[in-house]
Motif scaffolding. Structure first.
Motif: not given
Length: 84
Positions: A30-40
């Motif tokens: 979830l943190a990755e998604h919110d940081a813009g580092d998650g899925a394209k």
């Protein structure tokens, strides 16, 4: 890993779209998604909100469920996560 370490989740993006994914660490993902580092797909659609998650004992079970959810229509997904 202990049992139920495989998680399938559904996010609601800032633009109202839904995203379904798989992870072994929900909080980190979830943190990755919110940081813009998650899925394209979720980049540029932040912030995201966790709407639903399911835990599984095996990766294969979780991946099968992720595929099932991705095949659902928007309306069926809304029903699943309680938005309807």
């Amino acid at each position: 890993m202990s049992g139920a370490d495989h998680v399938v989740y559904v996010l609601e993006c800032a633009d109202g779209t839904l995203y379904t994914g798989y992870t072994t660490d929900l909080e980190r993902r979830l943190a990755e998604h919110d940081a813009g580092d998650g899925a394209k797909y979720t980049r540029g659609r932040t912030p995201v909100t966790l709407q639903h998650h399911e835990r599984y004992e095996s990766r294969s079970a979780a991946m099968s469920r992720e595929y099932e959810i991705k095949q659902l229509s928007r309306r069926q997904k809304e029903r699943l996560i309680g938005l309807e």
